[in-house]
Motif scaffolding. Structure first.
Motif, mmCIF file in Angstrom:
data_model
loop_
_atom_site.group_PDB
_atom_site.id
_atom_site.type_symbol
_atom_site.label_atom_id
_atom_site.label_comp_id
_atom_site.label_asym_id
_atom_site.label_seq_id
_atom_site.Cartn_x
_atom_site.Cartn_y
_atom_site.Cartn_z
ATOM 1 N N ARG A 155 0.843 -1.195 0.000
ATOM 2 C CA ARG A 155 0.000 0.000 0.000
ATOM 3 C C ARG A 155 0.879 1.246 0.000
ATOM 4 O O ARG A 155 1.718 1.422 0.894
ATOM 5 C CB ARG A 155 -0.916 0.018 1.222
ATOM 6 N N GLU A 217 -1.747 -1.631 -3.924
ATOM 7 C CA GLU A 217 -2.987 -0.898 -3.660
ATOM 8 C C GLU A 217 -2.664 0.586 -3.515
ATOM 9 O O GLU A 217 -1.902 0.972 -2.627
ATOM 10 C CB GLU A 217 -3.646 -1.415 -2.383
ATOM 11 N N LEU A 219 -3.204 4.353 -2.511
ATOM 12 C CA LEU A 219 -3.894 5.200 -1.546
ATOM 13 C C LEU A 219 -3.682 6.664 -1.917
ATOM 14 O O LEU A 219 -2.758 6.998 -2.665
ATOM 15 C CB LEU A 219 -3.360 4.956 -0.129
#
Length: 282
Positions: A155, A217, A219
């Motif tokens: 992330r 992922e 963010l």
């Protein structure tokens, strides 16, 4: 440097410190391995050292001629404790200092940038190592490595921004030369691996090497800041989130030949390091 002089390594059990201690000890040099616990290290004198406890400075500095400096982890203002220590080190006879900083932080910048700026005024012999982000962030004890192992996820708020990730072994090799060469570099050295990757590409390599799916992922910087603030100081979390924002804008999309020019050997690429680290974990 004489046989009676020692090289002090702070953060001696950490990612670069442990590798540097091993190299120095293998070369037959006197090493003082300093950390929050006086952990025994083969070939080195182990001492307790805490940046926030000046009472630990004296034993660490005893006999030291050169010092490798790892800033206090997670501190938004490392200069507050590091500069008093460095003045004491100079008075105690330390003549060369090698500081681990970051490619993202120039002299005079935030956090350790203030220590970088002050170093040439404190020591005639010095170097600042400014590595890009560590490859070991995905294989060691970093938050990214934990999420890779537990969830198969990396992330970040770095988007498709590329980074010249560098192997900690290559950083330690440059640190060894910066500490032991006859002449100090007296400059800052930006260290990268041989190619720049984005986090999606890192995830793809990890998937291939480990045989399990790893994804990136994305963010927002605000989400990244809030996620980090759950376990590190808010000011430091904001700094790291801003670094991801800068990566997304291309700030770390570069490579240098510093590792080769200093050590004579080319830096390892991420696939080779991932394979090596996977072999160690089996």
């Amino acid at each position: 440097m004489t046989e009676s002089d020692a090289i002090l390594v702070t953060g001696a059990t950490g990612t670069t410190g442990s590798r540097l201690v091993a190299r120095l000890a293998a070369a037959g040099l006197r090493v003082t391995a300093a950390g929050r616990s006086a952990t025994a290290v083969d070939g080195a004198r182990a001492v307790r050292f805490d940046w926030d406890d000046p009472d630990t400075y004296g034993d660490a500095l005893a006999g030291a001629d050169r010092v490798y400096l790892i800033p206090p982890p997670g501190s938004p203002d490392p200069a507050a404790v590091m500069l008093p220590f460095l003045r004491r080190a100079r008075a105690a006879g330390v003549r060369r200092a090698v500081l681990l900083s970051s490619s993202a932080i120039p002299a005079g910048g935030p956090a350790v940038g203030r220590v970088h700026q002050a170093l040439p005024g404190l020591f005639d012999e010095w170097a600042v190592l400014r590595p890009s982000w560590f490859m070991q962030n995905f294989t060691g004890d970093h938050a990214h490595a934990h999420s890779v192992r537990s969830e198969g996820v990396i992330r970040t708020a770095a988007g498709e921004g590329r980074v010249g990730f560098v192997d900690a072994e290559d950083i330690a090799a440059v640190a060894f030369r910066a500490l032991t060469d006859t002449r100090a570099p007296n400059t800052d050295l930006i260290l990268t691996g041989p190619s720049a990757l984005n986090h999606r590409e890192v995830a793809e390599v990890l998937s291939e090497v480990t045989g399990r799916s790893v994804v990136h992922e994305e963010l927002t910087p605000e989400q990244m800041r809030d996620r980090l603030a759950a376990f590190i100081p808010a000011e430091f979390a904001a700094l790291l989130a801003d670094m991801d924002r800068a990566i997304a804008a291309g700030a770390e999309d570069r490579t240098t030949d510093t590792v080769r020019s200093v050590t004579g050997l080319p830096p390892l690429d991420f696939r080779a390091v991932a394979l090596r680290e996977a072999g160690r974990s089996r």
